[in-house]
Design an enzyme around this catalytic site. Structure first.
Site, PDB file in Angstrom:
ATOM      1  N   TYR A 130       0.851  -1.186   0.000  1.00  0.00           N
ATOM      2  CA  TYR A 130       0.000   0.000   0.000  1.00  0.00           C
ATOM      3  C   TYR A 130       0.885   1.234   0.000  1.00  0.00           C
ATOM      4  CZ  TYR A 130      -4.424  -2.252   0.045  1.00  0.00           C
ATOM      5  OH  TYR A 130      -5.511  -2.961  -0.364  1.00  0.00           O
ATOM      6  N   LYS A 183       2.485 -15.507  -0.277  1.00  0.00           N
ATOM      7  CA  LYS A 183       3.021 -15.792  -1.615  1.00  0.00           C
ATOM      8  C   LYS A 183       4.521 -16.012  -1.462  1.00  0.00           C
ATOM      9  CE  LYS A 183       2.508 -15.922  -6.169  1.00  0.00           C
ATOM     10  NZ  LYS A 183       1.714 -16.946  -6.873  1.00  0.00           N
ATOM     11  N   ASP A 216      -2.783 -17.593  -4.433  1.00  0.00           N
ATOM     12  CA  ASP A 216      -3.528 -17.896  -5.667  1.00  0.00           C
ATOM     13  C   ASP A 216      -4.310 -19.201  -5.515  1.00  0.00           C
ATOM     14  OD1 ASP A 216      -0.856 -18.649  -5.495  1.00  0.00           O
ATOM     15  OD2 ASP A 216      -0.571 -18.863  -7.639  1.00  0.00           O
ATOM     16  N   ASP A 240      -7.254  -7.720   1.441  1.00  0.00           N
ATOM     17  CA  ASP A 240      -8.250  -6.837   0.820  1.00  0.00           C
ATOM     18  C   ASP A 240      -8.994  -7.609  -0.270  1.00  0.00           C
ATOM     19  OD1 ASP A 240      -9.634  -4.566   0.213  1.00  0.00           O
ATOM     20  OD2 ASP A 240      -8.006  -3.587  -0.861  1.00  0.00           O
ATOM     21  N   ASP A 244     -13.096  -9.488  -0.122  1.00  0.00           N
ATOM     22  CA  ASP A 244     -14.207  -9.166  -1.033  1.00  0.00           C
ATOM     23  C   ASP A 244     -14.770 -10.457  -1.615  1.00  0.00           C
ATOM     24  OD1 ASP A 244     -14.060  -6.433  -0.650  1.00  0.00           O
ATOM     25  OD2 ASP A 244     -14.123  -5.962  -2.794  1.00  0.00           O
TER      26      ASP A 244
END
Ligand code: NAD
Length: 353
Positions: A130, A183, A216, A240, A244
């Site tokens: 970010y 990751k 992933d 984030d 969703d």
């Protein structure tokens, strides 16, 4: 408890009005003595004060017991020098709200394409990928030449440790299963450190089962079998995106609630944005913000050892289940009510107990 209310942009004022009605009902039923300080942030503040958020507003929020922030038109705010500050980032950074707690679950009577589930994404909130919050001053996204951009990600031991601890503590209050999402196959140093620290903190919580998933592959796992998961801990950007997905899997993004919590302050905030496509139409689902307000009451109750607040938080969650089951809700979750009517029905159901 004194709560600062900032309605925000787009659908913000509509879903905030419904949320305040419900909080008033909760205050009456559980004798919470809630008081509200109404103020502005986002476009309206930019028009009136020349900035989306101001130092005076921060001062007011710091003096209160909690903050409810409506969705913001973040994409419109591009130049901090012109007062266009992202209010979410501003409060997360200024109040050090490092843990973004985003629950998602299925609801009886709401058709979905997956097995029933009930999980929480615990997302680091103060660094990671970010550009607006991971360096001391300025932004960590740089235009090197007109055709070359470098965006930096920051991962620190301190932030990994505290988000891991929040997630383990939450897991001990739930089904004692924590999944680390990362990751580390590509971001070997940063995400490698994130996993190591999570497992290190996990040694303090021997009764919590721990596993880990590459982000992933996690998207596939969570769509295929979300019921496998209880608490999921991850870094900022992955959290984030993943939250969703889990909100939408539960039936609608309009059910996505969140709490941004630090050591001293907390902010309830819907997981979604300002939804300009449906603003002003009385169709937005207020449950996302209502449930976030419930999380804020629960946080206050645990911190102040005030059982009435914890009971009110639980009642808000249970009322959402009931409202959806009886279709006393907006169209996106199978009802036929507008935002105003769904808020009023929720307040009535909550008062009935
Ligand atoms: P969005 O989350 O606002 O909307 C995505 C889709 O979900 C839209 O179709 C919208 O109508 C629907 N939706 C969202 N909330 C809903 C609700 N309560 N009830 C029913 N449907 C709902 O995403 P977007 O359109 O990409 O972004 C709009 C603005 O919001 C942008 O400026 C973006 O930067 C900002 N944003 C802000 C936040 C925040 O304040 N925390 C988060 C995400 C996006």
């Amino acid at each position: 408890m004194n709560i600062v209310i900032l309605p925000g942009d787009g659908i913000g004022p509509e879903i905030m009005a419904a949320t305040v009605d419900v909080l008033e009902a909760a205050s009456r039923r559980f004798d919470l003595n809630l008081t509200f300080q109404h103020d502005i942030a986002g476009h309206e503040s930019l028009r009136r004060h020349g900035a989306t958020v101001t130092p005076a507003l921060l001062h007011k929020v710091k003096a209160a017991d909690g903050l409810l922030l409506g969705p913001m038109a973040t994409y419109d705010f591009k130049d901090e020098a012109k007062g266009e500050i992202n209010p979410s980032k501003f409060f997360r950074k200024e109040l050090d709200l490092y843990a973004n707690i985003r629950p998602a679950r299925t609801y009886p009577g709401l058709p979905i394409k997956v097995a029933d589930f009930d999980l929480v994404v615990v997302r680091e909130n103060t660094e990671g990928f970010y550009s607006d919050r991971n360096i001391e001053s300025g932004t960590s996204e740089m235009l090197i030449t007109p055709e070359v951009v470098v965006s930096l990600r920051r991962i620190t031991r301190k932030c990994c440790e505290r988000i891991a601890r929040s997630a383990f503590e939450l897991a001990t209050m739930r089904r004692r299963h924590l999944s680390i999402v990362h990751k580390a196959n590509v971001l070997k140093i940063g995400d490698g450190m994130f996993i190591d620290i999570c497992r290190e903190v996990g040694r303090e919580f021997p009764d919590v089962r721990v596993d880990d998933f590459i982000v992933d592959a996690m998207m596939a796992h969570v769509v295929r079998a979300p019921d496998r998961f209880d608490v999921i801990v991850t870094t900022n950007m992955f959290g984030d995106i993943l939250s969703d997905l889990t909100a939408e899997l539960s039936g609608s993004l309009g059910l996505g609630s969140s709490l941004n919590a630090g050591r001293d302050y907390a902010m309830g905030q819907a997981a979604h944005g300002s939804a300009p496509d449906i603003a002003g139409q009385n169709v937005a689902n207020p449950f996302s913000l209502l449930l976030s307000a419930g999380q804020l009451l629960g946080w206050h109750g645990l911190r102040r050892q005030a059982p009435a607040f914890v009971a009110a938080a639980r009642a808000i969650e249970q009322t959402a289940v009931l409202a959806i089951e009886h279709r006393e809700a907006t169209v996106d979750v199978g009802g036929a009510l507008g935002t105003v009517e769904a808020g009023a029905a929720f307040a009535r159901l909550l008062l009935q107990g």
